[in-house]
Motif scaffolding. Structure first.
Motif, PDB file in Angstrom:
ATOM      1  N   TYR A 280       0.743  -1.143  -0.117  1.00  0.00           N
ATOM      2  CA  TYR A 280      -0.151  -0.200   0.071  1.00  0.00           C
ATOM      3  C   TYR A 280       0.837   1.051   0.093  1.00  0.00           C
ATOM      4  CZ  TYR A 280      -4.420   2.385   1.332  1.00  0.00           C
ATOM      5  OH  TYR A 280      -5.603   3.020   1.340  1.00  0.00           O
ATOM      6  N   LEU A 281       2.100   1.057   0.547  1.00  0.00           N
ATOM      7  CA  LEU A 281       2.914   2.502   0.662  1.00  0.00           C
ATOM      8  C   LEU A 281       3.354   2.984  -0.570  1.00  0.00           C
ATOM      9  CD1 LEU A 281       5.414   1.173   3.443  1.00  0.00           C
ATOM     10  CD2 LEU A 281       3.618   2.820   3.857  1.00  0.00           C
ATOM     11  N   ASN A 282       3.818   1.868  -2.012  1.00  0.00           N
ATOM     12  CA  ASN A 282       3.982   2.328  -2.904  1.00  0.00           C
ATOM     13  C   ASN A 282       3.139   3.367  -3.639  1.00  0.00           C
ATOM     14  OD1 ASN A 282       5.534  -0.221  -2.286  1.00  0.00           O
ATOM     15  ND2 ASN A 282       6.393  -0.046  -4.403  1.00  0.00           N
ATOM     16  N   LEU A 283       1.787   3.111  -3.201  1.00  0.00           N
ATOM     17  CA  LEU A 283       0.699   3.894  -3.982  1.00  0.00           C
ATOM     18  C   LEU A 283       0.793   5.389  -3.704  1.00  0.00           C
ATOM     19  CD1 LEU A 283      -1.920   1.060  -3.978  1.00  0.00           C
ATOM     20  CD2 LEU A 283      -0.737   1.893  -5.935  1.00  0.00           C
ATOM     21  N   SER A 284       1.513   5.569  -2.395  1.00  0.00           N
ATOM     22  CA  SER A 284       1.431   7.046  -1.990  1.00  0.00           C
ATOM     23  C   SER A 284       2.387   7.767  -3.001  1.00  0.00           C
ATOM     24  CB  SER A 284       1.942   7.085  -0.701  1.00  0.00           C
ATOM     25  OG  SER A 284       1.312   6.016   0.185  1.00  0.00           O
ATOM     26  N   GLN A 285       3.169   7.019  -3.808  1.00  0.00           N
ATOM     27  CA  GLN A 285       4.123   7.956  -4.577  1.00  0.00           C
ATOM     28  C   GLN A 285       3.355   8.900  -5.498  1.00  0.00           C
ATOM     29  OE1 GLN A 285       7.328   7.869  -3.866  1.00  0.00           O
ATOM     30  NE2 GLN A 285       7.970   9.131  -5.430  1.00  0.00           N
ATOM     31  N   SER A 411       1.444   7.693   4.796  1.00  0.00           N
ATOM     32  CA  SER A 411       0.871   6.941   3.632  1.00  0.00           C
ATOM     33  C   SER A 411      -0.730   6.417   3.643  1.00  0.00           C
ATOM     34  CB  SER A 411       1.936   5.750   3.230  1.00  0.00           C
ATOM     35  OG  SER A 411       1.533   4.932   2.109  1.00  0.00           O
ATOM     36  N   PHE A 412      -0.663   5.707   4.812  1.00  0.00           N
ATOM     37  CA  PHE A 412      -2.008   5.026   5.011  1.00  0.00           C
ATOM     38  C   PHE A 412      -3.167   6.000   5.074  1.00  0.00           C
ATOM     39  CE2 PHE A 412      -5.613   3.621   7.232  1.00  0.00           C
ATOM     40  CZ  PHE A 412      -5.950   2.181   6.904  1.00  0.00           C
ATOM     41  N   VAL A 413      -2.915   7.202   5.981  1.00  0.00           N
ATOM     42  CA  VAL A 413      -3.928   8.145   5.816  1.00  0.00           C
ATOM     43  C   VAL A 413      -4.075   8.935   4.726  1.00  0.00           C
ATOM     44  CG1 VAL A 413      -4.569  10.272   7.037  1.00  0.00           C
ATOM     45  CG2 VAL A 413      -3.591   8.471   8.390  1.00  0.00           C
ATOM     46  N   ARG A 414      -3.217   9.297   3.790  1.00  0.00           N
ATOM     47  CA  ARG A 414      -3.372  10.009   2.648  1.00  0.00           C
ATOM     48  C   ARG A 414      -3.848   8.971   1.352  1.00  0.00           C
ATOM     49  NH1 ARG A 414      -1.224  14.664   1.236  1.00  0.00           N
ATOM     50  NH2 ARG A 414       0.120  14.721   2.970  1.00  0.00           N
ATOM     51  N   ASN A 415      -3.560   7.989   1.467  1.00  0.00           N
ATOM     52  CA  ASN A 415      -4.231   6.985   0.358  1.00  0.00           C
ATOM     53  C   ASN A 415      -5.811   6.870   0.925  1.00  0.00           C
ATOM     54  OD1 ASN A 415      -1.500   6.702  -0.457  1.00  0.00           O
ATOM     55  ND2 ASN A 415      -1.308   4.769  -0.111  1.00  0.00           N
ATOM     56  N   SER A 416      -5.930   6.418   2.155  1.00  0.00           N
ATOM     57  CA  SER A 416      -7.229   6.103   2.686  1.00  0.00           C
ATOM     58  C   SER A 416      -7.987   7.266   2.368  1.00  0.00           C
ATOM     59  CB  SER A 416      -7.339   5.682   3.852  1.00  0.00           C
ATOM     60  OG  SER A 416      -6.469   4.658   4.052  1.00  0.00           O
ATOM     61  N   ALA A 417      -7.532   8.581   2.475  1.00  0.00           N
ATOM     62  CA  ALA A 417      -8.415   9.659   2.410  1.00  0.00           C
ATOM     63  C   ALA A 417      -8.707  10.110   1.089  1.00  0.00           C
ATOM     64  CB  ALA A 417      -7.599  10.975   3.024  1.00  0.00           C
ATOM     65  N   ASP A 418      -7.875   9.672   0.092  1.00  0.00           N
ATOM     66  CA  ASP A 418      -8.054   9.914  -1.138  1.00  0.00           C
ATOM     67  C   ASP A 418      -9.386   8.961  -1.843  1.00  0.00           C
ATOM     68  OD1 ASP A 418      -6.967  11.514  -3.607  1.00  0.00           O
ATOM     69  OD2 ASP A 418      -7.375   9.654  -4.505  1.00  0.00           O
ATOM     70  N   VAL A 419      -9.201   7.644  -1.271  1.00  0.00           N
ATOM     71  CA  VAL A 419     -10.108   6.803  -1.747  1.00  0.00           C
ATOM     72  C   VAL A 419     -11.561   6.962  -1.174  1.00  0.00           C
ATOM     73  CG1 VAL A 419     -10.886   4.128  -1.417  1.00  0.00           C
ATOM     74  CG2 VAL A 419      -8.471   4.795  -2.039  1.00  0.00           C
ATOM     75  N   ILE A 420     -11.504   7.549  -0.001  1.00  0.00           N
ATOM     76  CA  ILE A 420     -12.942   7.816   0.696  1.00  0.00           C
ATOM     77  C   ILE A 420     -13.523   8.833   0.126  1.00  0.00           C
ATOM     78  CG2 ILE A 420     -13.978   8.237   2.876  1.00  0.00           C
ATOM     79  CD1 ILE A 420     -11.935   6.336   4.213  1.00  0.00           C
ATOM     80  N   TYR A 421     -12.563  10.032  -0.245  1.00  0.00           N
ATOM     81  CA  TYR A 421     -13.291  11.295  -0.532  1.00  0.00           C
ATOM     82  C   TYR A 421     -13.794  11.161  -2.252  1.00  0.00           C
ATOM     83  CZ  TYR A 421     -13.125  16.175  -2.515  1.00  0.00           C
ATOM     84  OH  TYR A 421     -13.275  17.330  -2.943  1.00  0.00           O
ATOM     85  N   GLU A 422     -13.253  10.110  -2.787  1.00  0.00           N
ATOM     86  CA  GLU A 422     -13.680   9.930  -4.283  1.00  0.00           C
ATOM     87  C   GLU A 422     -14.732   9.172  -4.430  1.00  0.00           C
ATOM     88  OE1 GLU A 422     -13.069  12.166  -6.429  1.00  0.00           O
ATOM     89  OE2 GLU A 422     -11.079  12.582  -6.173  1.00  0.00           O
ATOM     90  N   ALA A 423     -14.660   7.959  -3.371  1.00  0.00           N
ATOM     91  CA  ALA A 423     -15.990   6.974  -3.329  1.00  0.00           C
ATOM     92  C   ALA A 423     -17.224   7.629  -2.743  1.00  0.00           C
ATOM     93  CB  ALA A 423     -15.505   5.831  -2.545  1.00  0.00           C
ATOM     94  N   TYR A 424     -17.008   8.398  -1.987  1.00  0.00           N
ATOM     95  CA  TYR A 424     -18.457   8.978  -1.226  1.00  0.00           C
ATOM     96  C   TYR A 424     -18.186  10.432  -0.521  1.00  0.00           C
ATOM     97  CZ  TYR A 424     -22.017   9.362   2.207  1.00  0.00           C
ATOM     98  OH  TYR A 424     -23.096   9.527   3.009  1.00  0.00           O
ATOM     99  N   GLY A 425     -16.988  10.946  -0.280  1.00  0.00           N
ATOM    100  CA  GLY A 425     -17.143  12.123   0.388  1.00  0.00           C
ATOM    101  C   GLY A 425     -17.317  13.358  -0.494  1.00  0.00           C
ATOM    102  N   TRP A 437      -7.646  14.840   8.309  1.00  0.00           N
ATOM    103  CA  TRP A 437      -7.163  14.876   9.609  1.00  0.00           C
ATOM    104  C   TRP A 437      -7.810  13.865  10.526  1.00  0.00           C
ATOM    105  CZ3 TRP A 437      -9.492  16.147  14.311  1.00  0.00           C
ATOM    106  CH2 TRP A 437      -8.710  16.742  15.398  1.00  0.00           C
ATOM    107  N   GLY A 438      -9.385  13.608  10.239  1.00  0.00           N
ATOM    108  CA  GLY A 438      -9.858  12.769  11.134  1.00  0.00           C
ATOM    109  C   GLY A 438      -9.514  11.382  10.971  1.00  0.00           C
ATOM    110  N   LEU A 439      -8.920  11.012   9.687  1.00  0.00           N
ATOM    111  CA  LEU A 439      -8.428   9.538   9.475  1.00  0.00           C
ATOM    112  C   LEU A 439      -7.099   9.481  10.340  1.00  0.00           C
ATOM    113  CD1 LEU A 439      -8.845   8.604   5.936  1.00  0.00           C
ATOM    114  CD2 LEU A 439      -9.654   7.474   7.877  1.00  0.00           C
ATOM    115  N   LEU A 440      -6.236  10.631  10.261  1.00  0.00           N
ATOM    116  CA  LEU A 440      -4.852  10.653  10.920  1.00  0.00           C
ATOM    117  C   LEU A 440      -5.285  10.301  12.440  1.00  0.00           C
ATOM    118  CD1 LEU A 440      -2.006  11.401  11.256  1.00  0.00           C
ATOM    119  CD2 LEU A 440      -2.774  13.882  11.567  1.00  0.00           C
ATOM    120  N   THR A 441      -6.021  11.265  13.192  1.00  0.00           N
ATOM    121  CA  THR A 441      -6.539  11.111  14.487  1.00  0.00           C
ATOM    122  C   THR A 441      -7.054   9.752  14.625  1.00  0.00           C
ATOM    123  OG1 THR A 441      -6.760  13.424  14.371  1.00  0.00           O
ATOM    124  CG2 THR A 441      -7.844  12.261  16.293  1.00  0.00           C
ATOM    125  N   ALA A 442      -7.865   9.241  13.920  1.00  0.00           N
ATOM    126  CA  ALA A 442      -8.191   7.707  14.415  1.00  0.00           C
ATOM    127  C   ALA A 442      -7.252   6.922  14.292  1.00  0.00           C
ATOM    128  CB  ALA A 442      -9.392   7.612  13.270  1.00  0.00           C
TER     129      ALA A 442
END
Length: 587
Positions: A280-285, A411-425, A437-442
């Motif tokens: 999953y880390l590689n995708l952050s590039q 990496s995890f937070v940035r990738n996941s935020a992008d996926v969630i934002y485009e899928a629903y947010g 910021w919410g994912l980072l804190t969680a």
């Protein structure tokens, strides 16, 4: 901004000399702290749906804009340094030094091949973003909306446990004498190393609150940590007197395909997956180069801290396509060259130098070890190096592991935020920065909970082995998908050439092969399903294992045939007769 875009278009149409391709020194300096230029997106002309533009797939149309001019390499250092930081505490200080100590230099071939394979994968991950400004997850979404969700789920499984924070805490607490202490609250006892790990998670969270632009603070901290780790690792190498071990490197590098029969497949797959960042880390590039302002990413907004940031900068769902001009194609060639060079000099050279030095130390002082990597360093290597050498071991391990945990959270937070934002947010009206910021804190609170609650993480390295193996499994599907996207959907001048396509065939086949091995091993060993036993040589596998190999062959055959057809068709039809510049080394 509309005037700026108009001026750029006039420059592009005027010709393709060096002044029109490269920025001057003052403009280049703006990239050091990440570069962003807002555009009036709704006023931009939609890109044509012909071969001069990327294929839109299931998404909307791109908007026409000129590629930004290209800065010098020195202005762009950053994204690959973060990736290097994500690598140092995984494969480079733990998995590979441990594997070489346990099985000898005969496995070194898998390390250098893994590093160069990840160089190709990582730069292919950048390709779509450089040309369109869209993230790799948006590219996957254009294939089918399910793919980003699948990648997110597998990423959570592989990175959802704070293994690096736990390992860094174990090293740090032992180094400062807190390893045998515990905090007591009634009948509950919190081991000292766990308390230390909780403190590290809090420190990481606090650093994100230092500046409005999230990427900038991550890059600066990672650059310092990576430089410090690299220098201290080289010092440790010379203090340990391990120079003589380098004589075994050439033979190990040429022992391609050799695998000691006692090799644990899960650990080996984890090492190969983390010969670099992995999974999953590689995708952050893709997201890091967009935040830095590479290529069309300069026209996409950056994530800001919603607590102290200014007005949010928009990230467009449907990105951009360069106008079909000679100037833009020359700018693309220059962007592609400098992006690869930044990744090669920072990521590849850094990994080869630092990790080989540490492998030499463990090969000399822990040969034949049966301990996990953390224990090997602390209880076998460090005691043999005297006071100064022992302190260096603790310092190098701690900084490397902390650097990796920092990069993993990012990496995890940035990738996941992008996926969630485009899928629903996005449709729900959510703000990308607040999702981040919410994912980072969680995610930090989740890590703290794992370290604080009485759950079985007394062997932190065990978490790393599981996560690394899952990262290897994840790399097969997304490597195959990225190859199909880049070869079939990009215009001819920006699509990968034959050298790149063949390299990606190797990458997807390699990780697919290792994934089938690991899946068969897991089904047999952990679930008692001997029917799915898989053999390293494929022949001799059980019926269920043979079926897994057949399915792998069918999928891989589809990927190879379709990418070959697309490459053959596109390579003869470059707009304006220009060839995609994919021949200059390193590819």
């Amino acid at each position: 901004m509309a005037d700026r875009a108009t001026a750029d278009r006039a420059d592009s149409d005027a010709g393709g000399d060096a002044d029109d391709v490269y920025v001057d020194e003052d403009d280049g300096e703006r990239y050091r702290a990440s570069a962003y230029v807002p555009v009036a997106y709704d006023n931009l002309e939609p890109a044509p749906t012909d071969e001069s533009s990327p294929e839109r797939g299931t998404g909307g149309r791109f908007r026409l804009l000129d590629l930004p001019k290209v800065p010098k390499l020195g202005h762009l250092i950053g994204p690959s340094a973060i990736m290097l930081g994500a690598s140092l505490g995984s494969g480079e200080t733990l998995f590979w030094p441990g594997l070489i100590a346990q099985y000898g230099w005969a496995l070194y071939w898998a390390f250098w091949i893994g590093v160069f394979t990840q160089f190709v994968i990582n730069t292919e991950i950048q390709r779509w973003t450089l040309l369109t400004g869209e993230s790799v997850f948006r590219a996957l979404d254009r294939v089918h909306p399910v793919w980003p969700i699948v990648v997110l789920a597998l990423g959570l499984v592989s990175l959802g446990w704070p293994g690096w924070a736990a390992s860094a805490a174990q090293v740090g607490a032992t180094g400062v004498g807190l390893g045998d202490y515990a905090l007591s609250v009634g009948s509950y006892r919190l081991p000292g190393w766990r308390a230390f790990g909780i403190g590290l998670m809090v420190v990481i969270w606090l650093t994100y609150q230092l500046t409005p632009l999230v990427y900038n603070v991550v890059e600066r901290i990672q650059l310092v940590l990576v430089a410090l780790t690299s220098v201290l690792a080289v010092v440790l190498f010379f203090v340990a007197g391990s120079v003589g071990e380098l004589g075994s490197v050439p033979a190990g590098a040429m022992s391609i395909g050799s695998l000691p029969p006692e090799t644990e497949i899960a650990a080996f797959l984890g090492g190969v997956a983390f010969a670099g960042a992995g999974g999953y880390l590689n995708l952050s590039q893709s997201l890091w180069v967009r935040e830095k302002g590479y290529g069309m990413g300069r026209y996409q907004g950056r994530i800001k801290n919603p607590l102290i940031g200014d007005e949010p900068e928009p990230v467009q769902r449907d990105g951009f396509a360069p106008r079909n001009t000679e100037s833009n194609q020359k700018r693309w060639t220059a962007w592609w060259r400098v992006a690869r060079l930044e990744h090669f000099l920072t990521f590849v050279v850094g990994l080869l130098a630092v990790s080989t030095a540490l492998m030499a130390v463990t090969a000399q002082y822990a040969s034949g070890t049966d301990r996990d990597a953390v224990s090997m360093w602390l209880y076998e290597v460090a005691p043999q190096l005297g006071h100064f050498g022992g302190v260096l071991v603790y310092v190098v391990l701690f900084i490397a592991l902390f650097t990796t945990q920092y990069a993993i959270i990012e990496s995890f937070v940035r990738n996941s935020a992008d996926v969630i934002y485009e899928a629903y947010g996005r449709e729900a009206g959510w703000d990308l920065s607040r999702i981040f910021w919410g994912l980072l804190t969680a995610f930090v609170l989740w890590g703290i909970a794992i370290l604080a609650l009485p759950v079985p993480v007394e062997n932190p390295f065990g978490l790393l082995v599981v996560g690394a193996a899952m990262s290897g499994l994840l790399m097969w599907p997304y490597t195959a998908l990225i190859l199909l996207i880049n070869s079939r959907r990009l215009p001819a001048y920006a699509a990968p050439g034959w050298g790149r396509v063949v390299a990606m065939w190797w990458a997807s086949s390699f990780f697919g092969y290792l994934s089938v091995l690991l899946l068969g091993l897991t089904l047999e060993r952990d679930f008692g399903l001997a029917l799915f036993r898989t053999e390293v040589g494929i022949l001799g596998s059980a019926p269920g294992g043979s079926l897994l190999w057949v399915l792998f062959g069918v999928v891989q055959g589809y990927v190879i045939v379709n990418s070959a057809i697309a490459t053959y068709r596109r390579r003869g039809r470059e707009p304006n007769g220009l060839e995609a510049d994919d021949s200059d080394w390193p590819q």
